[in-house]
Design an enzyme around this catalytic site. Sequence first.
Site, PDB file in Angstrom:
ATOM      1  N   LYS A 218       0.842  -1.202   0.000  1.00 16.38           N
ATOM      2  CA  LYS A 218       0.000   0.000   0.000  1.00 16.38           C
ATOM      3  C   LYS A 218       0.877   1.253   0.000  1.00 16.38           C
ATOM      4  O   LYS A 218       0.699   2.149  -0.794  1.00 16.38           O
ATOM      5  CB  LYS A 218      -0.916  -0.023   1.224  1.00 16.38           C
ATOM      6  N   GLU A 224      10.507  -4.578   4.629  1.00 19.34           N
ATOM      7  CA  GLU A 224      10.607  -5.993   4.256  1.00 19.34           C
ATOM      8  C   GLU A 224      10.299  -6.170   2.761  1.00 19.34           C
ATOM      9  O   GLU A 224      11.028  -6.838   2.027  1.00 19.34           O
ATOM     10  CB  GLU A 224       9.616  -6.844   5.069  1.00 19.34           C
ATOM     11  N   GLY A 279      -4.845  -1.734   5.104  1.00 17.09           N
ATOM     12  CA  GLY A 279      -4.000  -2.844   4.634  1.00 17.09           C
ATOM     13  C   GLY A 279      -4.620  -4.208   4.911  1.00 17.09           C
ATOM     14  O   GLY A 279      -4.652  -5.082   4.037  1.00 17.09           O
ATOM     15  N   ARG A 280      -5.138  -4.410   6.115  1.00 14.42           N
ATOM     16  CA  ARG A 280      -5.674  -5.736   6.466  1.00 14.42           C
ATOM     17  C   ARG A 280      -7.063  -5.982   5.896  1.00 14.42           C
ATOM     18  O   ARG A 280      -7.648  -7.033   6.123  1.00 14.42           O
ATOM     19  CB  ARG A 280      -5.659  -5.923   7.985  1.00 14.42           C
ATOM     20  N   GLU A 365      -4.790  -6.693  14.814  1.00 10.58           N
ATOM     21  CA  GLU A 365      -4.274  -5.376  14.431  1.00 10.58           C
ATOM     22  C   GLU A 365      -5.407  -4.341  14.514  1.00 10.58           C
ATOM     23  O   GLU A 365      -5.159  -3.152  14.698  1.00 10.58           O
ATOM     24  CB  GLU A 365      -3.667  -5.423  13.017  1.00 10.58           C
ATOM     25  N   HIS A 396      -4.942 -33.098  17.589  1.00 13.66           N
ATOM     26  CA  HIS A 396      -3.799 -33.910  18.017  1.00 13.66           C
ATOM     27  C   HIS A 396      -2.659 -33.047  18.536  1.00 13.66           C
ATOM     28  O   HIS A 396      -1.532 -33.526  18.663  1.00 13.66           O
ATOM     29  CB  HIS A 396      -3.337 -34.789  16.849  1.00 13.66           C
ATOM     30  N   LYS A 515       8.845  -0.538  14.002  1.00 18.30           N
ATOM     31  CA  LYS A 515       9.442  -0.206  12.701  1.00 18.30           C
ATOM     32  C   LYS A 515      10.471   0.906  12.868  1.00 18.30           C
ATOM     33  O   LYS A 515      11.565   0.849  12.311  1.00 18.30           O
ATOM     34  CB  LYS A 515       8.360   0.286  11.728  1.00 18.30           C
TER      35      LYS A 515
HETATM   36  O1  F6P Z   1       2.004  -4.344   9.900  1.00 19.79           O
HETATM   37  C1  F6P Z   1       1.709  -3.018   9.678  1.00 19.79           C
HETATM   38  C2  F6P Z   1       1.197  -2.800   8.296  1.00 19.79           C
HETATM   39  O2  F6P Z   1       1.052  -1.435   8.101  1.00 19.79           O
HETATM   40  C3  F6P Z   1      -0.109  -3.549   8.000  1.00 19.79           C
HETATM   41  O3  F6P Z   1      -1.220  -2.880   8.445  1.00 19.79           O
HETATM   42  C4  F6P Z   1      -0.029  -3.705   6.537  1.00 19.79           C
HETATM   43  O4  F6P Z   1      -0.918  -4.681   6.090  1.00 19.79           O
HETATM   44  C5  F6P Z   1       1.423  -4.095   6.379  1.00 19.79           C
HETATM   45  O5  F6P Z   1       2.106  -3.285   7.320  1.00 19.79           O
HETATM   46  C6  F6P Z   1       1.996  -3.905   4.998  1.00 19.79           C
HETATM   47  O6  F6P Z   1       1.937  -2.566   4.586  1.00 19.79           O
HETATM   48  P1  F6P Z   1       2.159  -2.154   3.086  1.00 19.79           P
HETATM   49  O7  F6P Z   1       1.054  -2.761   2.270  1.00 19.79           O
HETATM   50  O8  F6P Z   1       2.115  -0.658   3.054  1.00 19.79           O
HETATM   51  O9  F6P Z   1       3.490  -2.673   2.633  1.00 19.79           O
END
Ligand code: F6P
Length: 551
Positions: A218, A224, A279-280, A365, A396, A515
């Site tokens: 987003k 990452e 995002g979620r 979240e 199990h 972060k």
């Molecule tokens: O974990 C924090 C967060 O902002 C989530 O809400 C989101 O889904 C994820 O990082 C990834 O964010 P982006 O889509 O901006 O890379």
Amino acid sequence: MPITTEQSSHAGSPPALHQPIHAALQQHYETLRDVHLRELFAADPARFEHFSLQVGDIFLDYSKNRITDTTLQLLMQLAETADVAGWRERMFQGDTINNTEHRAVLHTALRNRSNTPVLVDGENVMPAVNAVIAQMSAFAERVRSGTWTGYTGKPIVDVVNVGIGGSDLGPHMVYQALKAYRHPRLNMHYVSNVDGAHIVEKLESLDPETTLFIVASKTFTTQETMTNAHHARHWFLQHAADDAHIAKHFVAVSTNREAVMGFGIDPENMFGFWDWVGGRYSLWSAIGLSVVLAVGAENFIALLDGAHAMDQHFRDAPLECNMPVILALLGVWYSNYFGAESQVILPYDHYLRSLPLYLQQADMESNGKSVDRDGNAVDYATGPIIWGTSGINGQHAFYQLIHQGTRLIPADFIISVTPPTDLHAQHDILMANFLAQTEALMRGRTLQETRDGGVTPPYAPKVFAGNHPSNALLLTALTPHTLGMLIALYEHKIFVQGIVWNLNSYDQWGVELGKQLAKCIQPELNAAEPVTTHDASTNGLINRYRQQRAQ
Ligand code: F6P
């Protein structure tokens, strides 16, 4: 030294859990806490009919909950006190209900298949939503048919979605769930972890000539994702040698056009979405591109249709026969009155095995908050710990604790009536276990039954108290439409709980601190001098890592 929050007295209107209805529920809890579910079933032969509900392809049996009619009436009053109906309308019509980020919350617009206008700042967002669906469909058609080729003219075989959190968990879960609908040539892969092992291991088996990368973020700033995306580009260029070939192998899904261009992806190959999509909650947006590629636009639209059907039910059905509202209030009942700390999600479905992971982010979240939407520290429990796995495997592994541990763990059991394969006898075994577990959790086994059942002494460890609540969700079949309904059901459950707890379920400030700290620490790992700026533990660990890595 305790860490204090800025606020002490309550600003804004008092949350529902500070109102008289809370005392009424507490009082009612006292009358019900020692009543066994066996008694409730014995008292009402029609309890199953009474406490069950069908919405489209989803049947919910909630009769194995520690509730009576009075419980539900009081919980409905709690929902009314919290103005769930008013907030629901505010969400659907695009009000700025994410008050800390000043954003509307409109994932429902992404699947608004009725195409009725949805206004954000006075502008109807539906034409833009439909345009991105059309763009994704056209692109997917080219990739699926083989007319979109790689730089050497070969059709795409592997697609790697590089993303994390909401840009990974949703599409990954849906891709797994809809295995039966996948294109036979295309394999989707999901790389999220910045641990180099993830992408290195993935790339080992891929051919750059036939691999397409979707960089899904987003913000297009997530460390990452961007690190993995840069590594993927480096890997690709080692083979393709020419930047011009990137256009055929890298596409982006983002709200950040400048950053996408900065990465070197042609804006023609960018699929956009908007800041009013959390995002979620983004799998319905262009973040679902890997799903569209895998199962085709028609099935993706069926997923959207299913979610829309649940949206309509949620928006229109009276609270007392509204599936997301009922699930949400049952959760509140256990969290805020019985003191339950977690909620287990148990899909008896191999293809839904990642649903618990997905719901962990969606729920935790969203409602993992201790300050309410007015900025006040809460003095009641909010979002539960969400956990779980494929139910039959869980039996199990951890069910022992649910059956005989000291904690109350409400459980959602989920299964499809129609088996995914023609192994019907195996599906009956799965179903029998599903039913047996919900029954055993509810009934338990008394000392008398243990003795009479031919069990050898000692008896005490073999007695089960029972009285463990569960919901059973029966899906007609695991189709795109039903899956859309199921996911939207949980999204709205989370929404309702957030309203009852007076939270903003759509920000996630807690995630940001980690972060920021990681960005500070990263250069310190390579600093010339030992690090002394943190607490003794963090300094010690940093310096130990530097020392050992140097050896
Ligand atoms: O974990 C924090 C967060 O902002 C989530 O809400 C989101 O889904 C994820 O990082 C990834 O964010 P982006 O889509 O901006 O890379």
